[in-house]
Structure formats: structure tokens, C-alpha cells
Write a protein that holds these residues in place. Structure first.
Motif, PDB file in Angstrom:
ATOM      1  N   LYS A 192     -42.444  -3.670  -5.265  1.00 43.05           N
ATOM      2  CA  LYS A 192     -41.718  -3.944  -4.032  1.00 43.05           C
ATOM      3  C   LYS A 192     -41.150  -5.346  -4.089  1.00 43.05           C
ATOM      4  CE  LYS A 192     -44.425  -0.906  -1.003  1.00 43.05           C
ATOM      5  NZ  LYS A 192     -45.261  -0.826   0.223  1.00 43.05           N
ATOM      6  N   ASN A 193     -39.862  -5.425  -3.761  1.00 41.28           N
ATOM      7  CA  ASN A 193     -39.204  -6.720  -3.687  1.00 41.28           C
ATOM      8  C   ASN A 193     -39.069  -7.066  -2.201  1.00 41.28           C
ATOM      9  OD1 ASN A 193     -37.357  -8.854  -3.576  1.00 41.28           O
ATOM     10  ND2 ASN A 193     -36.321  -8.188  -5.437  1.00 41.28           N
ATOM     11  N   TYR A 194     -40.030  -7.882  -1.739  1.00 41.73           N
ATOM     12  CA  TYR A 194     -40.070  -8.146  -0.307  1.00 41.73           C
ATOM     13  C   TYR A 194     -38.871  -8.949   0.175  1.00 41.73           C
ATOM     14  CZ  TYR A 194     -44.796  -6.338  -0.552  1.00 41.73           C
ATOM     15  OH  TYR A 194     -45.870  -5.528  -0.757  1.00 41.73           O
ATOM     16  N   ASP A 195     -38.375  -9.807  -0.648  1.00 40.38           N
ATOM     17  CA  ASP A 195     -37.177 -10.556  -0.235  1.00 40.38           C
ATOM     18  C   ASP A 195     -35.987  -9.629  -0.057  1.00 40.38           C
ATOM     19  OD1 ASP A 195     -38.471 -13.005  -0.215  1.00 40.38           O
ATOM     20  OD2 ASP A 195     -38.151 -13.311  -2.359  1.00 40.38           O
ATOM     21  N   LEU A 196     -35.917  -8.619  -0.922  1.00 42.62           N
ATOM     22  CA  LEU A 196     -34.846  -7.640  -0.807  1.00 42.62           C
ATOM     23  C   LEU A 196     -35.021  -6.788   0.456  1.00 42.62           C
ATOM     24  CD1 LEU A 196     -32.367  -7.097  -2.530  1.00 42.62           C
ATOM     25  CD2 LEU A 196     -33.633  -5.276  -3.687  1.00 42.62           C
ATOM     26  N   LEU A 197     -36.273  -6.443   0.751  1.00 40.90           N
ATOM     27  CA  LEU A 197     -36.543  -5.671   1.969  1.00 40.90           C
ATOM     28  C   LEU A 197     -36.235  -6.487   3.223  1.00 40.90           C
ATOM     29  CD1 LEU A 197     -39.899  -3.925   0.954  1.00 40.90           C
ATOM     30  CD2 LEU A 197     -37.637  -2.879   1.157  1.00 40.90           C
ATOM     31  N   ASP A 198     -36.529  -7.811   3.157  1.00 38.48           N
ATOM     32  CA  ASP A 198     -36.169  -8.667   4.288  1.00 38.48           C
ATOM     33  C   ASP A 198     -34.656  -8.709   4.480  1.00 38.48           C
ATOM     34  OD1 ASP A 198     -38.735  -9.277   5.002  1.00 38.48           O
ATOM     35  OD2 ASP A 198     -38.825 -11.142   3.867  1.00 38.48           O
ATOM     36  N   LYS A 199     -33.943  -8.789   3.379  1.00 38.22           N
ATOM     37  CA  LYS A 199     -32.482  -8.804   3.459  1.00 38.22           C
ATOM     38  C   LYS A 199     -31.973  -7.494   4.048  1.00 38.22           C
ATOM     39  CE  LYS A 199     -28.307  -9.595   0.731  1.00 38.22           C
ATOM     40  NZ  LYS A 199     -27.750  -9.827  -0.624  1.00 38.22           N
ATOM     41  N   GLN A 200     -32.627  -6.397   3.653  1.00 36.25           N
ATOM     42  CA  GLN A 200     -32.255  -5.089   4.202  1.00 36.25           C
ATOM     43  C   GLN A 200     -32.454  -5.065   5.718  1.00 36.25           C
ATOM     44  OE1 GLN A 200     -34.981  -1.734   3.682  1.00 36.25           O
ATOM     45  NE2 GLN A 200     -33.280  -0.586   2.749  1.00 36.25           N
ATOM     46  N   ARG A 201     -33.607  -5.573   6.168  1.00 37.82           N
ATOM     47  CA  ARG A 201     -33.882  -5.586   7.599  1.00 37.82           C
ATOM     48  C   ARG A 201     -32.920  -6.521   8.329  1.00 37.82           C
ATOM     49  NH1 ARG A 201     -35.184  -2.510  11.471  1.00 37.82           N
ATOM     50  NH2 ARG A 201     -36.533  -1.517   9.928  1.00 37.82           N
ATOM     51  N   GLY A 202     -32.553  -7.633   7.721  1.00 37.03           N
ATOM     52  CA  GLY A 202     -31.601  -8.538   8.336  1.00 37.03           C
ATOM     53  C   GLY A 202     -30.239  -7.890   8.517  1.00 37.03           C
TER      54      GLY A 202
END
Length: 776
Positions: A192-202
Motif C-alpha cells: 500500500k502506498n499511503y501517500d498515493l491513497l492520500d492523494k486519491q482522497r484529496g
């Protein structure tokens, strides 16, 4: 032992290093929007058996997780949509409120200036300077309406442009989300790439500003499906759809949002799209268009009522007045109110008949043809199908055109629908916008101040309030000859009809009934006889003698013949004892001559000049001059024509009762100083001639301003409430996912000490190893 100690130090050093890395990453992103704090999950390594006991083997990093709660995230996404929707609505309502307080109120002020100029002119109706002032005020009022229309259409155009810009950003967000899904799918299983998931949520939260967003997790994949509005998929896996504005059908200006999939574009229901897009669509369709309709209804009501008065009076030259403003029913405007599909052969006229019954909004007319009959479905501005009282279609099916239909003060004339004839099973929908361009179309047609019609011939047509019948009196001509100027009373009466006869007599005497004799109480058939003694007697149809009145006024049964009464008048005594002069008999009768007299009654109509109290001569259907017409009137149009006139002047419908009367005042064709029409024009300022008698023309603006003011107030309140909800949701997400610098600084010191302690363990292990080596 030194080796074990070294391994323990290395594991501690590694775990502390990872802890420091994650803590430093959190601190670096403390101000990164949408960043979720990351947390290291550190665990003890498995113990090892040695010498009858288990000894620990250090620690390791099991995983790195992010502090994230999907329910709090969803709440933030929803509150973002609601806040942006209320903020966008608030911004546009401020503009519209500004419109009603400036541009629109100028229109009302210019209308009041027009009424004031007419009021001044009514005091000096022949003054050309005052007349020119009225024309200038009329021009100012028309220009103010035009400017209001232009202001509203500019606001509407700006909204459409904002929609285009917003859709470009929505499409870009969709592509970015699809790209992130691609990257997430490329990760090894379990990673899991959490920074990528954060960007997705943003990106999802930014998308939520523009539209309602629903995120559906794809089982077995990190590539979420993103749904907007009420169920349209924007992003599915690694594919992103596109949104664009498409022209409406048949209203090309009614642009709608459509989602493009391949070569197909499907319109999205604007009612549920939410966010900034939903607010802009709602403002455009529900507020701006309604404002255009209300301003149009004001312009039409104002100009048509003034024009109607103008055309009912006479101008300074004595000619019938002409329209002051643009004719609301000009051939061009009749057709302009119908919006039809491109290439349609439909030809429908929409005429304004009754401004009092007009309603704001669009009507929708759907027509179908089965090869024989046309069927129609008419929908009102609220979108409800209109029906007759019995539940049948408002417009009955027909096989013949043209067809006229009356609805809400309008007359729809369907000249051609879909062709002549249309194809079997063909159907078509047109939009009817009676008011939309009313404020744009108003203009002043008159440039000669002498053309203002201040004098009006018909000042009053009034029925006696005590009438028991339902007959109605009206004027059939707007212009009547000056010879008829005056006030008249029209009465429905029951009077006697006298018919005489002298067939077969040998003498030459003439026997004539007296016209208008009040013989209602002497109804019957009578015989008058002259005998050899030169005596005249009268008997009823039963042979009973009827008393007569001699030249002295005495009652007798016989009179001397030739008659010695004044004018050779024959006066009888009626059954109630009254004396009635019924006929005249000249000299020339001989013994045995008989004369018949039949008296009956019937309903009639008379016209009396109230000033002279004289009955007016009228024309009957045969063109004869009479003073009473049979009632009900026997001509087709129920018209009353004065003697010596070629055209009828008045009309009286059936169902009047004996004793009913009416009063009509007819003015002169050209009265110098006449101001009756100007006085009537002033009354329009305050008369409740709109909204089914509930509003004046200016009241319509007050209603519009009040409605917009209330909507602005509600938008302000909703924005405040949604801001509080958004702040609360943001705080919950921040409490869960946010970075606390104090906490991270403490962790940094803690893991730094742990790192240093692990380094010391390794040093001790080395020293121990060196000591052992020296002892060998």
C-alpha cells in the motif's frame, strides 16, 4: 554472546531508524492538505531457546499504517459538497439581490415616472410639451426593461461559462484519479502506498466541491470506482469518463451536463448532481429564468394594458389611437414564443389574450400522430400534465388543423404540427415560453406626441345592480358618431301590441292603432261597430259592451259618429278601470261597418335619452324605424342600431328580465381637452390587473424582489450551517489523521534516544567481543 548482543543492537537500530523516518515524514507533511499521519507498527521478534530458557531476539517493523477512518472521510466529503453548493448559491444570490436592488428597481422607477408624466398630461391633455415628456418616459421605461433583460442574460451567460470551466476541472480530476488507480493496481499484492491513497482522497474531496461523490471500493483492488450525482460513473478502474455541456432540445439555450461514454453523450439529471455544479444549474434554471419570466410578464402586462387603452381612444387629431409600445402579439412574437426541434415543420402561434391570467414559466406540448388523429399532452410550468375537470386530456384529439386552445390567458393556434401530414407514429415536443423575452421585446413605436390618445368615447357601460336577469350590454364599435354622444338607458319592458283590421267594410274610414298605447290591462279581442243611427259601440269577444269615453270625459256605451273626441281618438275603459286610448277612426264609415282590435303583450327593448327623457328611434331587422325592439333581439349578433345609422352601436345578450335596465355613456369622437384615457392609464399603476386580480404590474416586481431576498437570506443561513458542519467534519478527520507537532517532536526525541541506545548496545557488543578476543 557478543554476536547475539550485536544482533539485538542492529534490530533496535533498524527499528529506531524506521521510526525516525516515519516521524520525520509526518513532520515534513504537517501542512500538506489531505495528508494522513502514518504510524509504525513495531513488534518483538520471536524469542529463541537457549540453555533451557527463551531469550528475546530484538524487534522488527511489522507494517506502516496511516491514521485513517473511512466514515470520518466520507462525512468530510459530504460536508464539502454541501458547503460548496451553499457557497456557490450564496455568491450568485448576492448578484441577483444586487440586480433587484439596482437594475430592476430602476425599471420600476421608470414605470412610475411614466405614470407621473401621464398624470401631469391629464391636467393639460392638449399640451405638446407634456405629451413629449410622456413619450420620453415611455422610452425610458422600455429601455429599463431592455437593460434588465440584458443584465439577467449576462448573468446567465456567466453561469454557463463557469459551468464549462468547472467541467474542465472535473474532467482533469477524473483523469488524475484514473492515473492513481493505475499506479495502485501496479503495486505488488499486499503493498500500500499511503501517500498515493492520500492523494486519491484529496482529489475526491476536491471533486466533491463540484458534485456529489460516492466512492465504491473494488474488492481485491485499490482502484476505487467514483460515482457522481445520482449514479453516473466518472471513474471506473483505470478508465475515466468525460463531462461536457450539450445544447438542450428543443431549447438550445437550456444547456445541460452530459457524461460522454464512447460516442454517446447522456444528459445528467441536474436535480441530484449537487455541489457547485448543482448550485449553478439550480440558480440558472430556477432563479435566473424565473426572473426573466417575471420581468417579461411585467413588460407584457405594462405595455399591453397601455396599448389597449391607446387603441380604445382618439388622439389629438381625432383619429383612433395607435399602439404606444411594441405590439405583444405581432406576427414575429407570436411565433418566437415557441421553441421547436431543429428541422421541425411545426407552426404554432402563441397569442397573449388576458394579462391577468398569465403565469411565469415554460409549457411543454407533446404531439403524436397515429395516421389519422393528432393527440396532445400539455404540461404546465410546474411540470404537471394539464387535464380537464373530468380527467380527460386538456387538448382533445383531432384530425383537423388548425386548432385553437386557450390556456392561462394564452391562445395557442396550431397551424401545422410535424408536417402536412406527419408520418404515422411520429411524435414531437415543443417548449412554449410566453414570457421569457418580454422585457427584451418591449419598445416604443410612437414618435409623434399628438398620437397619444387621451379621449375615450365609451366612458361607462353599467348594468343596474338590481337586475334579476343575466343579460350583458356592450359596445360594438370603438368609434361612434358625435350625433349619438350622450347618456342612454336601455330598458327591458313588457308592453302592449295592438293590431287593427277593417276587411270587408263598405265605407272609407281609416282605423289605426295608437303606437305605444299603455294597454297592458286591456288585453283581448274587440269589435267596433257603426250603426244606422250614427252611433259607435265596442264589444269584447264575448259580446259584452265595453265602456268608452266621450268628449266630455264621461263613460258611455255609445259614441256619436263621426267621433268628436280630440284627434278622433277612441278611448276605452280597461278591466282595471283605467282609461286607455287605443285607436283613431276617421270619417267615412257607414252603417254596418265593423273594425277589429286585438290587444296582446310582449317583451321589448327601448332606448331612452336620459337628458331629454325621449325614446330613441331604432332600426328593426327589416330596416323600419321603431321605438321598441322585440326582446330577446332577433338578429344574429344581438345588436342595437340607432335610426339613421348604418352600423350597430350596442349589443345586448339574451336572458334579461322585464324591469332590467342598463346605462351607457357615449362620448364625442374628438373632445378637445379629453383626458378620460389618461386617467385610466394612471389607474394601471395600482390596479390589481395581474395574477388573477391579486397584483398590480409593480406588485410583480415586489414579489420577485421579496422572493430573491428570501432565497438570499436562506442561502446565507445554509452557508453558515454547512460551514459549521464542514468545520466539525474537518476537525474529526484532523483528530484522527492530522499531524500533531508536539507529539511528533516527542516521538522524534524518543526514537532518537532509542537509536542512540541501540548504537550503544552495538558498541558494548564490540567491546565484549574485543575483550574475548584478547583473552584467547
Amino acid at each position: 554472546m557478543a554476536s547475539d548482543l550485536m544482533q539485538l543492537g542492529i534490530s533496535g537500530l533498524r527499528t529506531s531508524q524506521k521510526q525516525l523516518d516515519v516521524t520525520s515524514h509526518n513532520i515534513s507533511n504537517v501542512h500538506t492538505p489531505g495528508y494522513s499521519r502514518q504510524v509504525v507498527d513495531q513488534k518483538a521478534a520471536d524469542a529463541q531457546w537457549s540453555g533451557g530458557n527463551y531469550y528475546g531476539s530484538g524487534a522488527y517493523i511489522d507494517s506502516v499504517n496511516r491514521a485513517y477512518d473511512q466514515f470520518a472521510a466520507r462525512e468530510l466529503t459530504l460536508s464539502t459538497t454541501q458547503l460548496e453548493e451553499s457557497n456557490v448559491r450564496q455568491q450568485h444570490m448576492m448578484m441577483l439581490d444586487d440586480f433587484t436592488s439596482k437594475s430592476a428597481v430602476n425599471t420600476v422607477n421608470s414605470m412610475n415616472d411614466f405614470y407621473n408624466s401621464v398624470r401631469s398630461l391629464s391636467d393639460h391633455p392638449n399640451d405638446l410639451g407634456s405629451r413629449q415628456t410622456v413619450l420620453e418616459s415611455a422610452n425610458q421605461a422600455a429601455n429599463s426593461f431592455n437593460n434588465s433583460y440584458e443584465t439577467l442574460t449576462n448573468i446567465r451567460r456567466d453561469v454557463n461559462e463557469q459551468l464549462d470551466v468547472t467541467l474542465e476541472r472535473v474532467n482533469a480530476l477524473g483523469q488524475e484519479l484514473a492515473a492513481i488507480n493505475t499506479s495502485l493496481q501496479e503495486l505488488p499484492d499486499g503493498d500500500k502506498n499511503y501517500d498515493l491513497l492520500d492523494k486519491q482522497r484529496g482529489l475526491i474531496n476536491e471533486l466533491a466541491k463540484y458534485t456529489k461523490v460516492t466512492v465504491l471500493a473494488d474488492k481485491g483492488s485499490l482502484a476505487d470506482k467514483v460515482i457522481i450525482g445520482s449514479g453516473d460513473t466518472l471513474v471506473s478502474g483505470v478508465e475515466s469518463s468525460q463531462l461536457k455541456m450539450v445544447s438542450g432540445d428543443p431549447d438550445l439555450e437550456d444547456k445541460q451536463i452530459a457524461i460522454v461514454n464512447g460516442n454517446q453523450a447522456k444528459a445528467i439529471k441536474s436535480d441530484h448532481i449537487g455541489g457547485g455544479l448543482g448550485a449553478m444549474l439550480s440558480i440558472r434554471d430556477d432563479v435566473i429564468d424565473k426572473s426573466l419570466d417575471e420581468m417579461g410578464r411585467m413588460a407584457i402586462g405594462f405595455s399591453k394594458q397601455i396599448n389597449d387603452l391607446q387603441q380604445s381612444g382618439t388622439d389629438l387629431t381625432g383619429a383612433m389611437g395607435s399602439a404606444l409600445f411594441t405590439d405583444v402579439n405581432s406576427p414575429t412574437l407570436l411565433k418566437e414564443r415557441v421553441l421547436k426541434p431543429l428541422g421541425s415543420q411545426t407552426d404554432i402561434d402563441v397569442k397573449i389574450d388576458d394579462v391577468n391570467a398569465l403565469k411565469a414559466g415554460d409549457y411543454k406540448l407533446t404531439t403524436s400522430f397515429d395516421g389519422t388523429d393528432y393527440s396532445f399532452r400539455l404540461f404546465d410550468p410546474a411540470g404537471n400534465e394539464m387535464k380537464q375537470a373530468d380527467g380527460s386530456a386538456y387538448i382533445a384529439a383531432t384530425d383537423t388543423l388548425p386548432l385553437e386552445v386557450n390556456v392561462d390567458g394564452l391562445t395557442l393556434t396550431m397551424n401545422t404540427v410535424m408536417g402536412t401530414p406527419p408520418a404515422t407514429s411520429q411524435s414531437e415536443t415543443v417548449i412554449i415560453q410566453p414570457m421569457r423575452r418580454g422585457a427584451a421585446n418591449i419598445g416604443v413605436e410612437m414618435n409623434d406626441p399628438r398620437g397619444l390618445a387621451g379621449h375615450r368615447q365609451t366612458n361607462l357601460v353599467e348594468a343596474n345592480p338590481n337586475n334579476t336577469g343575466t343579460a350583458q350590454l356592450s359596445q360594438t364599435s370603438q368609434q361612434t358618431p358625435d350625433a349619438l354622444a350622450g347618456t342612454y338607458q336601455i330598458d327591458i319592458i313588457n308592453s302592449a301590441d295592438l293590431v287593427v283590421g277593417n276587411a270587408g267594410n263598405s265605407g272609407t274610414a281609416t282605423f289605426e292603432a295608437i303606437s305605444g298605447a299603455a294597454a297592458e290591462n286591456a288585453v283581448g279581442n274587440y269589435v267596433i261597430t257603426v250603426n244606422a243611427a250614427n252611433k259607435l259601440s265596442m264589444a269584447d269577444d264575448s259580446g259584452n259592451a265595453v265602456k268608452l269615453i266621450d268628449d266630455t270625459g264621461a263613460e258611455v256605451t255609445e259614441l256619436d259618429y263621426p267621433l268628436t273626441t280630440t284627434g278622433n281618438t277612441l278611448t276605452m275603459v280597461a278591466s282595471d278601470g283605467s282609461q286607455v286610448s287605443v285607436a283613431t277612426l276617421s270619417n267615412g264609415a257607414i252603417d254596418g261597418d265593423e273594425f277589429s282590435l286585438a290587444i296582446t303583450t310582449s317583451d321589448k327593448l327601448t332606448v331612452r335619452n336620459t337628458q331629454t327623457n325621449a325614446l330613441m328611434d331604432l332600426k328593426d331587422d327589416a330596416g323600419n324605424t321603431v321605438q321598441a325592439l322585440a326582446y330577446p333581439l332577433t338578429n344574429v349578433n344581438k345588436e342595437i342600431t340607432f335610426a339613421n345609422q348604418t352600423a350597430p352601436t350596442l349589443s345586448l345578450t339574451d336572458n334579461g328580465q322585464v324591469g332590467d335596465n342598463f346605462t351607457v355613456t357615449l362620448g364625442r369622437t374628438n373632445a378637445v381637452g379629453g383626458n378620460t384615457n389618461f386617467l385610466a392609464m394612471q389607474q394601471i399603476q395600482h390596479e390589481k390587473t395581474m395574477n388573477e386580480g391579486k397584483s398590480s404590474v409593480i406588485d410583480l416586481f415586489e414579489g420577485l424582489a421579496t422572493d430573491i431576498g428570501m432565497q438570499k437570506s436562506n442561502a446565507d443561513k445554509n452557508a453558515e450551517v454547512n460551514q459549521l458542519d464542514f468545520d466539525a467534519a474537518s476537525e474529526r478527520v484532523s483528530n484522527i489523521s492530522g499531524v500533531n507537532l508536539d507529539e511528533e517532536a516527542a516521538n522524534l526525541m524518543k526514537f532518537q534516544q532509542s537509536y542512540m541506545a541501540s548504537s550503544r548496545i552495538m558498541s558494548v557488543a564490540k567491546e565484549t567481543f574485543d575483550t574475548l578476543m584478547r583473552t584467547v
